[in-house]
Design an enzyme around this catalytic site. Structure first.
Site, PDB file in Angstrom:
ATOM      1  N   GLY A 167      -3.072  -4.410   9.423  1.00 28.40           N
ATOM      2  CA  GLY A 167      -1.683  -4.778   9.421  1.00 28.40           C
ATOM      3  C   GLY A 167      -0.704  -5.082   8.108  1.00 28.40           C
ATOM      4  CB  THR A 168      -1.487  -4.818   4.558  1.00 23.73           C
ATOM      5  OG1 THR A 168      -2.079  -3.442   4.618  1.00 23.73           O
ATOM      6  CG2 THR A 168      -2.554  -5.888   4.510  1.00 23.73           C
ATOM      7  N   GLY A 169       0.762  -3.005   6.083  1.00 22.72           N
ATOM      8  CA  GLY A 169       2.083  -2.266   6.041  1.00 22.72           C
ATOM      9  C   GLY A 169       2.949  -2.759   6.989  1.00 22.72           C
ATOM     10  CB  CYS A 170       2.688  -3.730  10.585  1.00 18.53           C
ATOM     11  SG  CYS A 170       1.855  -1.957  11.162  1.00 18.53           S
ATOM     12  CE  LYS A 217       3.494   0.653   2.188  1.00 12.45           C
ATOM     13  NZ  LYS A 217       3.469   0.135   3.578  1.00 12.45           N
ATOM     14  CB  THR A 270      -6.403  -5.014   4.102  1.00  7.41           C
ATOM     15  OG1 THR A 270      -7.353  -4.093   4.625  1.00  7.41           O
ATOM     16  CG2 THR A 270      -6.947  -5.613   3.016  1.00  7.41           C
TER      17      THR A 270
END
Length: 268
Positions: A212-215, A178, A210
């Protein structure tokens, strides 16, 4: 027969602020039509301003959560997030081998919270690389995480492509690298599978919301895999879901704010 709702067992830490971790995972899977189950690995005292404390769950209890869910409800995909310690990593791998040996696995190598607090002990990085990465269907590092996993400094698209071979060498079937930490307004996410490479490009959204975007992205991918989507389509749908969740964020908190996970939900 697999549940057509798409059963996802999420193995990760809790975020008391509700923006990341297990809370974000449950919201994402549910709002994409899946069925979310959990094995909680750690508790955090957390809000939009940062992480103020971490309490790891005993390893035997992490294993018990995985065991009882798999023996009764089963799963069509596993999603792994925050694991905190090397001991928990080894425990999770053994539990997966025992109770979910053939279930697809989305591995989000969570290392640092949005505010900069470490979520993975330094001695646990090698355990993550050698114990869980080889079992993953797809691993989803951002650039700082990929840098830790490969030992490379990553800041450009050329750096991203140079990181792909060492990331692939960790053994996962696919890598989603990413590029949200790239400079500039044009961003690249790179999905590399054994069958080839897919580029996903977007313009940057300038916002503080933004958290928690990865989770959320990893769990959205897991929901798609659980529902039978090919990985490329699961990633594309997950990215579209996350983008709208950022665009329509509720504006809560005074730091890195949470997303609008429920934008797919139509109230009665």
């Amino acid at each position: 027969m697999a549940d057509t709702r798409g059963r996802v067992l999420i193995i990760a830490g809790s975020d008391s602020g509700g923006g990341a971790g297990i809370q974000a995972d449950i919201k994402a899977v549910t709002c994409l039509g899946g069925f979310a189950m959990t094995a909680i690995t750690a508790l955090t005292a957390q809000n939009t301003q940062g992480v103020f404390g971490i309490h790891a769950v005993p390893e035997d209890f992490v294993r018990d959560q995985i065991r009882v869910v798999m023996q009764d409800l089963g799963a069509d995909c596993l999603k792994i997030g925050m694991l905190a310690t090397a001991g928990i990593i080894r425990c999770v791998r053994q539990a997966i081998d025992d109770y979910a040996p053939t279930v697809p696995l989305v591995l989000d190598p969570v290392m640092v919270a949005k505010g900069g607090h470490p979520l993975l002990e330094p001695d646990a990085v090698d355990a993550l690389k050698t114990t869980l990465a080889p079992r993953a269907t797809v691993i989803t590092p951002n650039l700082p995480e990929a840098g830790v996993l490969t030992g490379l400094s990553l800041s450009t698209e050329a750096d991203m492509r140079a990181a792909v071979p060492p990331l692939r060498a960790l053994g996962a079937q696919a890598v989603l690298l990413k590029g949200g930490h790239l400079e500039g307004d044009s961003l690249l996410d790179l999905l590399v599978e054994t069958t080839g490479e897919t580029e996903y490009r977007d313009s940057r959204l300038h916002t503080a919301h933004t958290h928690g975007t990865g989770c959320t992205l990893a769990s959205a991918i897991a929901a798609g895999v659980a529902q039978g989507l090919p990985l490329e389509r699961a990633v594309a749908r997950a990215r579209a879901y996350v983008r709208v969740a950022i665009e329509t964020a509720p504006g809560l908190g005074t730091g890195h704010g949470p997303l609008n996970h429920a934008h797919t939900v139509q109230p009665l």
